[in-house]
Design a protein around this motif. Structure first.
Motif, PDB file in Angstrom:
ATOM      1  N   PHE A  71       0.791  -1.142   0.105  1.00 34.95           N
ATOM      2  CA  PHE A  71      -0.172  -0.009  -0.055  1.00 34.95           C
ATOM      3  C   PHE A  71       0.793   1.313  -0.094  1.00 34.95           C
ATOM      4  N   GLY A  72       2.341   1.063   0.013  1.00 33.44           N
ATOM      5  CA  GLY A  72       3.017   2.415   0.225  1.00 33.44           C
ATOM      6  C   GLY A  72       2.909   3.182  -1.024  1.00 33.44           C
ATOM      7  N   GLY A  73       2.949   4.623  -0.942  1.00 33.50           N
ATOM      8  CA  GLY A  73       2.729   5.525  -1.787  1.00 33.50           C
ATOM      9  C   GLY A  73       3.761   6.506  -1.682  1.00 33.50           C
ATOM     10  N   VAL A  74       3.246   7.753  -2.175  1.00 37.11           N
ATOM     11  CA  VAL A  74       4.105   9.281  -2.028  1.00 37.11           C
ATOM     12  C   VAL A  74       4.260   9.772  -0.712  1.00 37.11           C
ATOM     13  N   GLU A  75       3.453   8.976   0.176  1.00 37.61           N
ATOM     14  CA  GLU A  75       3.766   9.456   1.659  1.00 37.61           C
ATOM     15  C   GLU A  75       5.023   8.914   2.111  1.00 37.61           C
ATOM     16  N   SER A  76       5.650   7.937   1.465  1.00 40.97           N
ATOM     17  CA  SER A  76       6.984   7.166   1.726  1.00 40.97           C
ATOM     18  C   SER A  76       8.167   7.843   1.527  1.00 40.97           C
ATOM     19  N   PHE A  77       7.964   9.089   1.061  1.00 37.23           N
ATOM     20  CA  PHE A  77       9.424   9.997   0.686  1.00 37.23           C
ATOM     21  C   PHE A  77       9.264  11.106   1.170  1.00 37.23           C
ATOM     22  N   ALA A  78      10.230  11.921   1.511  1.00 37.21           N
ATOM     23  CA  ALA A  78      10.113  13.279   1.936  1.00 37.21           C
ATOM     24  C   ALA A  78      11.546  14.006   1.410  1.00 37.21           C
ATOM     25  N   TRP A  79      11.245  14.968   0.472  1.00 38.70           N
ATOM     26  CA  TRP A  79      12.807  15.936   0.345  1.00 38.70           C
ATOM     27  C   TRP A  79      12.818  16.858   1.523  1.00 38.70           C
ATOM     28  N   SER A  80      14.028  17.125   1.916  1.00 40.07           N
ATOM     29  CA  SER A  80      14.432  18.462   2.911  1.00 40.07           C
ATOM     30  C   SER A  80      14.325  19.711   1.895  1.00 40.07           C
ATOM     31  N   PRO A  81      13.905  20.453   2.839  1.00 43.19           N
ATOM     32  CA  PRO A  81      13.600  21.768   1.914  1.00 43.19           C
ATOM     33  C   PRO A  81      14.818  22.597   1.313  1.00 43.19           C
ATOM     34  N   ASP A  82      16.161  21.894   1.537  1.00 42.83           N
ATOM     35  CA  ASP A  82      17.145  22.423   0.677  1.00 42.83           C
ATOM     36  C   ASP A  82      17.440  21.284  -0.458  1.00 42.83           C
ATOM     37  N   SER A  83      16.600  20.263  -0.420  1.00 46.00           N
ATOM     38  CA  SER A  83      16.791  19.402  -1.674  1.00 46.00           C
ATOM     39  C   SER A  83      18.073  18.711  -1.501  1.00 46.00           C
ATOM     40  N   LYS A  84      18.843  18.545  -0.508  1.00 45.61           N
ATOM     41  CA  LYS A  84      19.968  17.980  -0.106  1.00 45.61           C
ATOM     42  C   LYS A  84      19.747  16.567   0.345  1.00 45.61           C
ATOM     43  N   ILE A  85      18.806  16.028   0.977  1.00 45.80           N
ATOM     44  CA  ILE A  85      18.643  14.811   1.636  1.00 45.80           C
ATOM     45  C   ILE A  85      17.153  14.336   1.105  1.00 45.80           C
ATOM     46  N   LEU A  86      17.107  12.843   0.793  1.00 49.31           N
ATOM     47  CA  LEU A  86      15.917  12.300   0.460  1.00 49.31           C
ATOM     48  C   LEU A  86      15.639  11.334   1.531  1.00 49.31           C
ATOM     49  N   VAL A  87      14.492  11.282   2.127  1.00 44.15           N
ATOM     50  CA  VAL A  87      14.193  10.262   3.305  1.00 44.15           C
ATOM     51  C   VAL A  87      13.160   9.221   2.633  1.00 44.15           C
ATOM     52  N   TYR A  88      13.399   8.116   2.598  1.00 42.63           N
ATOM     53  CA  TYR A  88      12.332   7.214   2.204  1.00 42.63           C
ATOM     54  C   TYR A  88      11.923   6.002   3.263  1.00 42.63           C
ATOM     55  N   VAL A  89      11.031   5.337   3.147  1.00 44.39           N
ATOM     56  CA  VAL A  89      10.704   4.165   3.961  1.00 44.39           C
ATOM     57  C   VAL A  89      10.936   2.937   3.530  1.00 44.39           C
ATOM     58  N   SER A  90      11.431   2.051   4.193  1.00 48.58           N
ATOM     59  CA  SER A  90      11.841   0.684   3.653  1.00 48.58           C
ATOM     60  C   SER A  90      11.696  -0.391   4.842  1.00 48.58           C
ATOM     61  N   ARG A  91      11.505  -1.633   4.570  1.00 51.47           N
ATOM     62  CA  ARG A  91      11.776  -2.634   5.432  1.00 51.47           C
ATOM     63  C   ARG A  91      12.737  -3.556   4.957  1.00 51.47           C
ATOM     64  N   LYS A  92      14.116  -3.363   5.237  1.00 52.94           N
ATOM     65  CA  LYS A  92      15.090  -4.123   4.700  1.00 52.94           C
ATOM     66  C   LYS A  92      15.285  -5.256   5.258  1.00 52.94           C
ATOM     67  N   LYS A  93      14.342  -6.186   5.075  1.00 49.97           N
ATOM     68  CA  LYS A  93      14.505  -7.495   5.642  1.00 49.97           C
ATOM     69  C   LYS A  93      14.363  -8.622   4.555  1.00 49.97           C
ATOM     70  N   THR A  94      14.604  -9.860   4.733  1.00 54.54           N
ATOM     71  CA  THR A  94      14.554 -10.826   3.680  1.00 54.54           C
ATOM     72  C   THR A  94      14.141 -12.166   4.486  1.00 54.54           C
TER      73      THR A  94
END
Length: 412
Positions: free
Chosen positions: A29-52
């Motif tokens: 169900f993930g969508g655009v709410e899973s990403f966030a740009w910092s106001p200065d555009s230097k950092i991109l924060v994203y959501v992930s479940r890094k498991k296998t």
């Protein structure tokens, strides 16, 4: 992926998760709410479940990852936080990052806390540590002095504001309706949507002053249709439960309801099992449509539903055939006292966990129901455990595998 965009085409694309066997957004169900740009555009924060493997199947431990566009480095911002971490959003000045965080791994219906981290000091704070409800979504006020959010509370979904400095919460507007989606267009102006059991979404403007909001409709798309209809009426009813508490139950009466007549009734059993019975408008389970066919609808906020505190919501886990079933029957018994209820013609219906509820009630209703209708319900717990792709759900809510004979919860 990230890349450069000149208004016509994307170039210099880069896979920032190269060689990682993970997804962002998270499935399904993930969508655009899973990403966030910092106001200065230097950092991109994203959501992930890094498991296998097995860990991926039994864990809800997602994290927020910050990718630095200049260095190419990725840092885990929520390492050590064990539950779902989702919906990152930077404050307008970039000083803080806010997100929703669940505390416990494996519990997908845990309380959604509102956390913020100071991007300069790395200090994290739970703004809702003293607020006992789960948040659905939020948005920063443009000046960063407040965060608006919505959450189920007392059978409806109001709009709130929280002060990032001290965590104080204000109820901006609470009606017999649900608000959903938040789009601040000024420090004290928010665009939102509002619906109820009697009316689908329209767009509203909230004007906020002194921690209170007034709602003004901006659209009336459905008005011409509803002008032709005689709608049911909806009332809240407090029902005594078998363990000495009170349960808010929505009663939906047919159009032109006459208390001197008798009506058949339908008990609605909610799915989830942890999904609110708020003032929702549904195109699948539409109480107004059901009531318009001459039924009195009974929709209890039984144990396991959000909006009445953590204890109320969590009680259902590992107790599927227990108190929540007694809550259903308490609502029916309370309504049977009314002279306008045809006690010989009461039915029950529901889907998913609501379907399971109907199956259970079919064998445990002591003559209360004349008809039962289930959709997509769990009817075999062994099959449910073996077939689900969400093992964390079965492990938490059912207590574990059915072959664990020394596991009392799993054997219930």
């Amino acid at each position: 992926f990230i890349g450069d965009f000149d208004g016509k085409k994307v170039s210099a694309t880069k896979d920032i998760m190269a060689d990682e066997p993970f997804e962002a957004p998270m499935k399904p169900f993930g969508g655009v709410e899973s990403f966030a740009w910092s106001p200065d555009s230097k950092i991109l924060v994203y959501v992930s479940r890094k498991k296998t493997g097995l860990e991926y199947a039994v864990s809800t431990n997602s994290d927020l990852y910050a990718y630095n566009l200049e260095s190419g480095e990725t840092n885990n911002l929520t390492e050590g936080m064990e539950g779902y971490d989702t919906m990152p959003a930077f404050s307008p000045d970039g000083r803080y990052l806010a997100w929703l965080s669940m505390e416990r791994d494996g519990y997908e219906a845990d309380k959604n806390r509102l956390f913020i981290v100071d991007c300069q000091t790395a200090e994290k704070r739970d703004l809702t540590a003293d607020w006992d409800y789960t948040i659905d979504e939020f948005a920063w006020r443009p000046d960063g002095k407040s965060i608006y959010f919505i959450a189920a509370k007392d059978g409806v979904t109001p709009v709130f504001a929280i002060n990032p400095a001290d965590g104080s919460v204000s109820t901006l507007i609470q009606e017999q309706a649900d608000f959903n989606s938040l789009a601040p267009v000024g420090n004290d102006v928010v665009l939102t949507k509002r619906h109820s059991m009697l009316r689908p979404d329209e767009i509203f403007r909230l004007d906020i002053a002194d921690n209170k909001a007034t709602a003004t409709a901006l659209t009336d798309v459905n008005g011409p249709v509803f002008e032709k209809l005689v709608m049911p009426t909806v009332e809240p009813r407090m029902v005594p439960t078998t363990d000495g508490k009170e349960m808010l139950t929505w009663i939906v009466y047919p159009p032109r309801f006459d208390r001197n007549k008798k009506y058949p009734a339908i008990l609605y059993c909610q799915g989830g099992p942890q999904q609110a019975v708020s003032q929702f408008w549904s195109y699948r389970w539409n109480f107004a449509l059901m009531a318009s066919n001459g039924y009195v609808m009974i929709a209890p906020n039984r144990r396991g539903l959000p909006g009445f505190g953590t204890e109320w919501e969590e009680q259902i886990s590992k107790d599927y055939p227990g108190q929540n079933m007694r809550d259903y029957l308490a609502a029916v018994d309370d309504m049977k006292k009314e002279p306008y209820i045809d006690t010989e013609h009461i039915g029950a219906t529901g889907a998913s966990y609501g379907g399971f509820s109907v199956y259970y009630l079919a064998g445990n209703h002591d003559g209360r129901f004349a008809a039962l209708l289930a959709h997509a319900g769990i009817f075999n717990m062994e099959a449910q455990y073996l077939e689900t792709e969400e093992m964390w759900f079965a492990n938490w809510d059912m207590g574990g595998a059915y072959w664990e004979k020394d596991n009392a919860a799993a054997q219930r």
